[in-house]
Scaffold this motif. Structure first.
Motif, PDB file in Angstrom:
ATOM      1  N   UNK A 225       0.767  -0.992   0.015  1.00 27.65           N
ATOM      2  CA  UNK A 225      -0.191   0.008   0.078  1.00 27.65           C
ATOM      3  C   UNK A 225       0.768   1.146   0.002  1.00 27.65           C
ATOM      4  N   UNK A 226       0.539   2.168  -0.987  1.00 31.39           N
ATOM      5  CA  UNK A 226       1.196   3.261  -1.008  1.00 31.39           C
ATOM      6  C   UNK A 226       1.160   4.335   0.346  1.00 31.39           C
ATOM      7  N   UNK A 227       2.475   4.709   0.809  1.00 30.83           N
ATOM      8  CA  UNK A 227       2.281   5.767   1.882  1.00 30.83           C
ATOM      9  C   UNK A 227       3.256   6.927   1.596  1.00 30.83           C
ATOM     10  N   UNK A 228       2.985   7.974   2.425  1.00 30.52           N
ATOM     11  CA  UNK A 228       3.955   9.236   2.375  1.00 30.52           C
ATOM     12  C   UNK A 228       5.481   8.976   2.578  1.00 30.52           C
ATOM     13  N   UNK A 229       6.107   9.646   1.557  1.00 27.88           N
ATOM     14  CA  UNK A 229       7.491   9.748   1.690  1.00 27.88           C
ATOM     15  C   UNK A 229       8.298  10.883   2.246  1.00 27.88           C
ATOM     16  N   UNK A 230       8.710  11.028   3.278  1.00 30.14           N
ATOM     17  CA  UNK A 230       9.348  12.344   3.687  1.00 30.14           C
ATOM     18  C   UNK A 230      10.766  12.275   3.203  1.00 30.14           C
ATOM     19  N   UNK A 231      11.333  13.781   3.233  1.00 33.40           N
ATOM     20  CA  UNK A 231      12.359  14.185   2.555  1.00 33.40           C
ATOM     21  C   UNK A 231      13.572  13.507   3.406  1.00 33.40           C
ATOM     22  N   UNK A 232      13.618  13.060   4.489  1.00 36.14           N
ATOM     23  CA  UNK A 232      14.786  12.456   5.130  1.00 36.14           C
ATOM     24  C   UNK A 232      14.449  10.919   5.558  1.00 36.14           C
ATOM     25  N   UNK A 233      14.207  10.182   4.466  1.00 39.96           N
ATOM     26  CA  UNK A 233      13.748   8.893   4.682  1.00 39.96           C
ATOM     27  C   UNK A 233      14.787   7.936   5.357  1.00 39.96           C
ATOM     28  N   UNK A 234      16.136   8.155   4.847  1.00 37.75           N
ATOM     29  CA  UNK A 234      17.311   7.652   5.489  1.00 37.75           C
ATOM     30  C   UNK A 234      18.109   8.705   6.258  1.00 37.75           C
TER      31      UNK A 234
END
Length: 530
Positions: A225-234
């Protein structure tokens, strides 16, 4: 799966944090080296041909490096194999490196090959393996417990040396075969050119739950399921920039995997190497952005453990953002080989650059495997000269000989004299490539059959004895040994082995006849008629 018996194991988790990876680790911890005996495929990424490619590229890098940096001879070149597993690739690579060292007179280059794994039982197996002892004794080989998903240093078990940032002088060479596809990855989706995290939900039938935990990985259903991707994922900025580069990659719609654990390990190894790192990897992989277009949700292959496709494109992008480069094999239908490097300039290392081209692109391990697959499927229609040529191409690989030995032996009596001599002369090389593992094919017995068929009985005796040493007394090996002893003039030895064969198979009429024949023959010699 009925709704009544439907059990949710976890919901909307990052794929790299999924319970599947814990099950994966438990499988390898439990099975140890038996994983490669029973279930896990290994041949395409652990064969003598591939090992020869890796050895050639590695030795050419070291050779060119010391020409440009003479002081490099004062320090070891470390070759770190990630997720070594059975040790087959290490064994074949060390053998081929030693061959290159001797032929090119490179004995003054210091090499330390490091076999690593997080499963301690694998290290115990390697430490006592007879095929590795000469390299252990010469200090060319060492071992390390290394969890590539967590560890930031490498501690050599025998030398006691700890590799830390700043402690390594020369470039580090890393081999990573069939490992990036079995350690944790993340999943992402691109929809209408927008990048999303692809979160996983795991479920299974209630019958697959024991003590609150799933038992069989193959019975687990995976939904995305698609979820939000924040700028600092790693946390690592280069890894994060590698991920975010897919926003501008020109893909409109797709799903893809991202080698999270692999990139974390490479980031740590890059620091250990003082930003001088050369990585070789062969796996089932995507290397080019066009291969990532319009992919469905990730496929998972189960074989005791499980494996996925590897995103070499992401690894290449990571090296690019870190100031390095890559050499990617053009698209093939078979396994994919890629070379990645940072802090190394191929323009300044011509022999190394040529070796990389030769073994990654011109004739890659994937090309070899495609040809091998064709021979394997059609060997019954091949003349013995073609089969002998294929054995040479395969660098006298016992695994391949096991597939075609019966055909070779059946054709051997009518073969040309030159072919008989050629095959016989290379049987010792075939034997030298033998790496013992439980339940593995008994190459010694079939080599014995070759010499037996050629009536070279003393040599056949040696190989039958080796078969018995490694695999215990079997009727066929003991019976054949007895025949060869007799034909080699060792009559007492022959009679003793025939008697032992009869103990192993009391119903063998032929064995009884041999025993009686030898007895009469000996009686005749002792009591001649005048």
């Amino acid at each position: 799966m009925s709704k009544l018996n439907h059990v949710i194991i976890e919901k909307n988790k990052k794929f790299s944090e999924s319970y599947l990876w814990e099950m994966q680790r438990r499988y390898f911890d439990k099975e140890g080296v038996d994983a490669w005996v029973n279930d896990v495929p290994f041949y395409a990424t652990s064969n003598p041909f591939l090992a020869g490619c890796y050895a050639s590229m590695s030795m050419r890098l070291m050779q060119d490096w010391v020409k440009k940096h003479p002081e490099a001879k004062q320090h070891p070149f470390y070759i770190i194999e990630l997720g070594t597993g059975s040790g087959i690739l290490s064994f074949h690579t060390l053998n081929r490196m030693m061959r290159i060292i001797q032929r090119l007179r490179l004995e003054d280059i210091k090499i330390c090959y490091v076999m690593t794994d997080y499963a301690g039982s694998n290290l115990k197996y390697w430490e006592t393996h007879p095929g590795l002892q000469k390299y252990i004794d010469s200090k060319m080989l060492d071992f390390a417990l290394f969890d590539m998903e967590k560890d930031t240093t490498v501690t050599l078990k025998n030398a006691g040396t700890v590799l830390t940032p700043g402690s390594v002088a020369n470039p580090i060479i890393v081999f990573a075969n069939y490992i990036f596809d079995t350690v944790s990855q993340d999943a992402f989706a691109i929809t209408d050119s927008q990048l999303y995290a692809s979160l996983v939900t795991l479920s299974t039938d209630r019958s697959n739950i024991v003590n609150g935990k799933p038992v069989s990985m193959e019975e687990i259903k995976i939904e995305y399921e698609n979820g939000d991707l924040h700028e600092n994922y790693y946390e690592d900025p280069t890894i994060n920039a590698t991920l975010l580069s897919y926003r501008d990659a020109g893909i409109r719609r797709s799903h893809f995997l991202f080698p999270t654990a692999g990139l974390i390990a490479l980031s740590n190894l890059k620091k250990l190497s003082n930003d001088k790192l050369f990585l070789l990897s062969t796996d089932k992989a995507y290397s080019y952005i066009q291969e990532l277009e319009n992919l469905g949700t990730p496929d998972i292959a189960f074989h005791g453990s499980f494996s996925t496709m590897v995103n070499f494109h992401a690894i290449a992008k990571y090296f690019e953002l870190a100031g390095g480069k890559s050499v990617l094999q053009t698209q093939r239908a078979e396994v994919n080989t890629a070379a990645f490097y940072v802090g190394i300039d191929l323009d300044e290392l011509p022999e190394f650059a040529n070796a990389v081209y030769e073994h990654v692109e011109r004739l890659s391990p994937g090309d070899y495997f495609a040809l091998h697959r064709n021979i394997r499927e059609n060997f019954k229609h091949c003349p013995i000269n073609s089969l002998a040529a294929h054995m040479a191409f395969a660098d006298w690989d016992p695994h391949i000989f096991g597939k075609i030995s019966k055909q070779i032996i059946s054709l051997l009596p009518d073969a040309e004299h030159e072919t008989k001599i050629y095959l016989a002369n290379h049987m010792p090389e075939l034997a030298s490539n033998y790496y013992y593992m439980p339940k593995i094919y008994d190459v010694w017995f079939d080599i014995g059959i070759v010499f037996h068929t050629l009536r070279r009985y003393s040599e056949a005796v040696y190989y039958y004895q080796q078969s018995i040493h490694f695999y215990g007394e079997q009727f066929n090996s003991v019976y054949n040994l007895a025949i060869c002893f007799y034909n080699a003039g060792e009559v007492k030895q022959a009679q003793a082995q025939f008697k032992r064969a009869l103990q192993l198979n009391e119903d063998s009429k032929e064995t009884k006849e041999w025993i009686e024949f030898i007895k009469k023959e000996e009686d005749s010699k002792n009591n001649p008629l005048f």
